[in-house]
Scaffold this active site. Sequence first.
Site, PDB file in Angstrom:
ATOM      1  N   LYS A   1      -0.904   2.211 -29.778  1.00 35.39           N
ATOM      2  CA  LYS A   1      -0.755   3.646 -30.000  1.00 35.39           C
ATOM      3  C   LYS A   1      -1.919   4.200 -30.804  1.00 35.39           C
ATOM      4  O   LYS A   1      -2.365   5.315 -30.582  1.00 35.39           O
ATOM      5  CB  LYS A   1       0.572   3.916 -30.709  1.00 35.39           C
TER       6      LYS A   1
ATOM      7  N   ARG B   1       3.694 -10.096 -25.825  1.00 35.99           N
ATOM      8  CA  ARG B   1       3.510  -8.704 -25.462  1.00 35.99           C
ATOM      9  C   ARG B   1       2.669  -8.597 -24.207  1.00 35.99           C
ATOM     10  O   ARG B   1       1.972  -9.537 -23.817  1.00 35.99           O
ATOM     11  CB  ARG B   1       2.890  -7.908 -26.617  1.00 35.99           C
TER      12      ARG B   1
ATOM     13  N   GLU C   1       8.772   2.894 -32.969  1.00 34.58           N
ATOM     14  CA  GLU C   1       8.394   3.674 -34.143  1.00 34.58           C
ATOM     15  C   GLU C   1       7.874   5.008 -33.613  1.00 34.58           C
ATOM     16  O   GLU C   1       6.934   5.016 -32.814  1.00 34.58           O
ATOM     17  CB  GLU C   1       7.293   2.910 -34.887  1.00 34.58           C
TER      18      GLU C   1
HETATM   19  P1  ATP Z   1       1.528  -0.249 -30.944  1.00 32.17           P
HETATM   20  O1  ATP Z   1       0.696  -1.430 -31.287  1.00 32.17           O
HETATM   21  O2  ATP Z   1       1.152   0.378 -29.634  1.00 32.17           O
HETATM   22  O3  ATP Z   1       1.658   0.753 -32.060  1.00 32.17           O
HETATM   23  P2  ATP Z   1       4.042  -1.214 -31.717  1.00 32.17           P
HETATM   24  O4  ATP Z   1       4.522  -2.580 -31.447  1.00 32.17           O
HETATM   25  O5  ATP Z   1       3.654  -0.888 -33.098  1.00 32.17           O
HETATM   26  O6  ATP Z   1       2.957  -0.866 -30.665  1.00 32.17           O
HETATM   27  P3  ATP Z   1       6.580   0.013 -31.678  1.00 32.17           P
HETATM   28  O7  ATP Z   1       6.929   1.432 -31.487  1.00 32.17           O
HETATM   29  O8  ATP Z   1       6.830  -0.599 -32.997  1.00 32.17           O
HETATM   30  O9  ATP Z   1       5.075  -0.132 -31.270  1.00 32.17           O
HETATM   31  O10 ATP Z   1       7.218  -0.851 -30.525  1.00 32.17           O
HETATM   32  C1  ATP Z   1       8.558  -0.786 -30.111  1.00 32.17           C
HETATM   33  C2  ATP Z   1       8.886  -2.042 -29.374  1.00 32.17           C
HETATM   34  O11 ATP Z   1       8.023  -2.201 -28.257  1.00 32.17           O
HETATM   35  C3  ATP Z   1       8.705  -3.258 -30.251  1.00 32.17           C
HETATM   36  O12 ATP Z   1       9.827  -4.099 -30.104  1.00 32.17           O
HETATM   37  C4  ATP Z   1       7.461  -3.898 -29.737  1.00 32.17           C
HETATM   38  O13 ATP Z   1       7.506  -5.274 -29.918  1.00 32.17           O
HETATM   39  C5  ATP Z   1       7.461  -3.487 -28.263  1.00 32.17           C
HETATM   40  N1  ATP Z   1       6.109  -3.450 -27.739  1.00 32.17           N
HETATM   41  C6  ATP Z   1       5.068  -2.726 -28.195  1.00 32.17           C
HETATM   42  N2  ATP Z   1       3.951  -2.994 -27.499  1.00 32.17           N
HETATM   43  C7  ATP Z   1       4.285  -3.914 -26.569  1.00 32.17           C
HETATM   44  C8  ATP Z   1       3.564  -4.613 -25.545  1.00 32.17           C
HETATM   45  N3  ATP Z   1       2.260  -4.413 -25.348  1.00 32.17           N
HETATM   46  N4  ATP Z   1       4.253  -5.483 -24.778  1.00 32.17           N
HETATM   47  C9  ATP Z   1       5.564  -5.684 -24.968  1.00 32.17           C
HETATM   48  N5  ATP Z   1       6.290  -5.082 -25.914  1.00 32.17           N
HETATM   49  C10 ATP Z   1       5.664  -4.199 -26.710  1.00 32.17           C
HETATM   50 MG    MG Z   2       4.958  -1.031 -34.746  1.00 31.40          MG
END
Ligand code: ATP
Ligand code: MG
Length: 565
Positions: A279, A269, A43
């Site tokens: 983020k 994760r 995202e």
């Molecule tokens: P954040 O909590 O930092 O905003 P998010 O999951 O909302 O992270 P996205 O941009 O939606 O961020 O993530 C893109 C991809 O990265 C998704 O498939 C998510 O599952 C994966 N991802 C995000 N954080 C992790 C993590 N700590 N470990 C493994 N995969 C991750």
């Molecule tokens: Mg997300």
Amino acid sequence: MTHDKTASETAEREGPDHFIRDIIRDDLASGRVQGVVTRFPPEPNGYLHIGHAKAICLNFGMAAEFGGRCNLRLDDTNPVKEEEEYIAAIQDDLRWLGFDWGGTAFHASDYFDQLYAWAEGLVEDGKAYVDDLSGDEIRALRGTLTEPGENSPHRDRSVEQNLDLFRRMKAGEFPNGAKTLRAKIDMASGNINLRDPVLYRVLHATHPRTGDAWCIYPTYDYAHGQSDAIEGVTHSICTLEFADHRPLYDWLINNLPVPAKPKQYEFARLNLTNTVLSKRKLMQLVQTGKVTGWDDPRMPTLRGMRRRGIPAAAVREFASRIGVARADSVVEYGFLEFCVREVLNRTAPRRMAVINPLKVVIENYPEGDGEMLDAINNPEDAGAGTRQVPFSREIYIERDDFMENPPKKFFRLGPGREVRLRYAYYITCTDVIKDGDGNLVELRCTYDPATRGGDSPDGRKVRGTLHWVSAPHAMSAEVRQFEHLFLAENPSAEEDLLAAVNPNSLSVLPDVKIEPALATDPVSTQVQFERLGYFCVDPDSTDGHPVFNEIVPLKDTWKKVQKKG
Ligand code: ATP
Ligand code: MG
């Protein structure tokens, strides 16, 4: 004769085996899929961090290993939080990490027309309805894990009514939040995600790519699986928090005329000690000035790690070695440092720098220009050759390498003691010069000319070998050293995240003495300062004032932890 190898034959299988690889293997063997298509769906509302790197390496890694492809798909369904800045940065970071998505990045917004058409189809099939309840009202009727939810009073509108309302939502007749489109599934479902989830919401906002074409936007749950289907994704790999959404993912795929039937799989994760991988939290650190930006070398962002000097290869190595599991776990920060050292030990040229300088005058060494000595660039890499290091009557050594009253186990310099200067000579300390307040200012030593190169022809042994820099030839540099951003192992559990930031996470050493060869090393090349650690030139450097970031000290706390454990 050679034959063109397929990517799956050439791709190295990286790291330990895991369940995702097993699933893909089985799916290929059973013919459920003909090839492998994965995607990485960030995202664009922030910069990528090392947690994302785990997902990136898994998705791109599986595609490469099985000769498939991995799409980059920007999940841009929420125009309020998303910015072009992030979209560009995400692509730049992915390239840095060494991955290629075939030139074209996909966007969920590319599919807005198709997603809308399918939503109308759901309405026509009586499987979706327009609701007038507010977000709070929807939540209030949703029920709990133990209590079923209640139907919305608007649930039984006719297909005609729903179609009309949905079209008017799209046409902009309603203000933000006034209406939603919800799937009509089951308000009593044991899975809360199936209790008539919202598919569309009204949001009058300009989208970075579609501009003002839309004032309704699909939810993640609605957009994600359908985008997977459009792209022919076979294995939609995401993190565990989406496991409860899988029944909805499947319901939508099964109730829409999508061109393919992707399947979702969840893995744990990455959590890393002493930092945060969210983020939103990282954004807080940036916005409150706790760090200098998303690329602050202390940040666990790919930007930050890159500026710190961590090689992309070390991030990939880390991602591969931590493995992929279904159960949540926390990885020790020291393990990342271990992977960094492993890569840099093989690749980083050695240089000499004195970060806490103490002047030494070698009294029996002739005055004048001094001489050039041969120094090995990298004992791990014979091809790296040697360089010339200037030596002279006045040098700097590390303040920590001298003690006036050394204890038994201290094998470095002390009054009357002899040590080796790396690549140079044996020296013996003959005098200690102090200022009026009794502070150490300078040492006087003698050297043994017969020990040139660092060995004594009479076989005389010394216990300590020190690094040094010739004083008249030395250049001055700034060195930035870092500690963990948070002293707490799990900072996310702290009541006040900002108050938990380690106040000593950055120290600046303004006048470090470095050997002249460092002036001509290319910027962004990582070097080892002998006996100290790995360092990298920071972009804050200016002509005549280099700035180095400490990537990681040499001392391997990880191995110690392992031994203890
Ligand atoms: P954040 O909590 O930092 O905003 P998010 O999951 O909302 O992270 P996205 O941009 O939606 O961020 O993530 C893109 C991809 O990265 C998704 O498939 C998510 O599952 C994966 N991802 C995000 N954080 C992790 C993590 N700590 N470990 C493994 N995969 C991750
Ligand atoms: Mg997300």
